[in-house]
Motif scaffolding. Sequence first.
Motif, mmCIF file in Angstrom:
data_model
loop_
_atom_site.group_PDB
_atom_site.id
_atom_site.type_symbol
_atom_site.label_atom_id
_atom_site.label_comp_id
_atom_site.label_asym_id
_atom_site.label_seq_id
_atom_site.Cartn_x
_atom_site.Cartn_y
_atom_site.Cartn_z
ATOM 1 N N TYR A 101 0.808 -1.215 0.000
ATOM 2 C CA TYR A 101 0.000 0.000 0.000
ATOM 3 C C TYR A 101 0.844 1.269 0.000
ATOM 4 O O TYR A 101 0.349 2.353 -0.283
ATOM 5 C CB TYR A 101 -0.927 -0.008 1.225
ATOM 6 N N GLY A 102 2.146 1.123 0.341
ATOM 7 C CA GLY A 102 3.016 2.288 0.390
ATOM 8 C C GLY A 102 4.218 2.020 1.280
ATOM 9 O O GLY A 102 4.400 0.907 1.761
ATOM 10 N N GLU A 103 5.032 3.045 1.484
ATOM 11 C CA GLU A 103 6.279 2.862 2.236
ATOM 12 C C GLU A 103 6.303 3.661 3.537
ATOM 13 O O GLU A 103 5.775 4.764 3.614
ATOM 14 C CB GLU A 103 7.467 3.315 1.374
ATOM 15 N N ASN A 104 6.950 3.073 4.551
ATOM 16 C CA ASN A 104 7.196 3.768 5.808
ATOM 17 C C ASN A 104 8.677 3.687 6.149
ATOM 18 O O ASN A 104 9.258 2.599 6.112
ATOM 19 C CB ASN A 104 6.394 3.118 6.952
ATOM 20 N N ARG A 105 9.283 4.826 6.441
ATOM 21 C CA ARG A 105 10.670 4.833 6.886
ATOM 22 C C ARG A 105 10.677 4.870 8.413
ATOM 23 O O ARG A 105 10.076 5.746 9.031
ATOM 24 C CB ARG A 105 11.424 6.040 6.307
ATOM 25 N N ILE A 106 11.331 3.866 8.992
ATOM 26 C CA ILE A 106 11.255 3.678 10.438
ATOM 27 C C ILE A 106 12.631 3.887 11.062
ATOM 28 O O ILE A 106 13.636 3.388 10.540
ATOM 29 C CB ILE A 106 10.716 2.265 10.749
ATOM 30 N N ALA A 107 12.682 4.659 12.145
ATOM 31 C CA ALA A 107 13.956 4.966 12.800
ATOM 32 C C ALA A 107 13.981 4.408 14.211
ATOM 33 O O ALA A 107 13.016 4.550 14.958
ATOM 34 C CB ALA A 107 14.173 6.474 12.838
ATOM 35 N N VAL A 108 15.092 3.731 14.548
ATOM 36 C CA VAL A 108 15.288 3.213 15.897
ATOM 37 C C VAL A 108 16.460 3.970 16.509
ATOM 38 O O VAL A 108 17.521 4.065 15.893
ATOM 39 C CB VAL A 108 15.635 1.706 15.866
ATOM 40 N N SER A 109 16.262 4.548 17.691
ATOM 41 C CA SER A 109 17.392 5.195 18.364
ATOM 42 C C SER A 109 17.092 5.359 19.847
ATOM 43 O O SER A 109 15.942 5.567 20.237
ATOM 44 C CB SER A 109 17.697 6.555 17.739
ATOM 45 N N GLY A 110 18.126 5.219 20.651
ATOM 46 C CA GLY A 110 18.003 5.415 22.098
ATOM 47 C C GLY A 110 16.935 4.545 22.743
ATOM 48 O O GLY A 110 16.262 4.968 23.673
ATOM 49 N N GLY A 111 16.761 3.319 22.244
ATOM 50 C CA GLY A 111 15.799 2.407 22.863
ATOM 51 C C GLY A 111 14.349 2.696 22.510
ATOM 52 O O GLY A 111 13.443 2.142 23.118
#
Lengths: 173, 120
Positions: free
Chosen positions: B68-78
């Motif tokens: 259905y589309g794209e999601n940019r996901i960020a992981v940082s500092g827990g």
Amino acid sequence: MNNTRKLVFMGLLVAAALALSFVESFLPSPVLPGAKLGFANLVTVAALCIFPRTRDAALVLVARVLLGGVFAGGASFLYSAAGAALSFGVMAFLERTGRFGIVVVSAAGGFFHNFGQLAMASAVISSRALWSYLPALGLAGLAAGLLVGIVVKGWMESAAWKHFIRIPDPEFK
Amino acid sequence: MPLSNRKSKIASLLLLAALALLALAPLFFTDGTEGKTREAVVTVDGKIIRRVPLARERDEIFTVSTPYGENRIAVSGGSIRVEGADCPAKICAKSGAISQIGEVIACLPHKLLIEIKEIK
Ligand SMILES: [Zn+2]
């Protein structure tokens, strides 16, 4: 209430509901982004008070949801339709029991409005995880419904309104 | 419809209390989050796409492509958040970061869900 009068009332209520939904769409949701508190429910509660037959109030609701879907478009239609249908069913049932006042009926309607939206969203996304929003959304719906009920109660009891709906129809003169 | 609550005060109060209790029910099924190792589970259409351990020293950015589309996901500092998406309202990105067990970010148009769980 004759038919012309009823039709005019219905049209006015639908227009008012759409205006309320439009205004509400600019308010940020305090809980689940994208969820609405359901102040447009005010019109549904009022319709249940004004029209003696439940089906007339249901007609106002259906018109509001369909037209609202045309304006808002797409996916959010599913959620608002589910919320509106469940909320209306519960309110119509509670009203039929004759045990509850308008404020309580409206509070339950507010709760189930959000409950229905959450249920539909959970079904769409195939996960139970969204129910973790229920405490915040459920209580917010309850509070919004109480507020709506109090407003409608004040409206129905206001002297100006009572006078207004008792103006005799011209053909009975 | 009656305009006052005189009909049955007790029934009204019971109904309101039952609804409030129902609203709070999910809280009874969640327990504390202290000291537990956590992971973020990303699902699309109910299927697990990716599991990301939320260790403090771990930073990464990845893109999930859904039908259905794209999601940019960020992981940082827990913690984890949706940094950008091509869904219409961008509600997922506006949700901010989550880090506690039971917290959820949803992108309904993309049927994408990020959920924090305990690693057992
Ligand atoms: Zn999104």
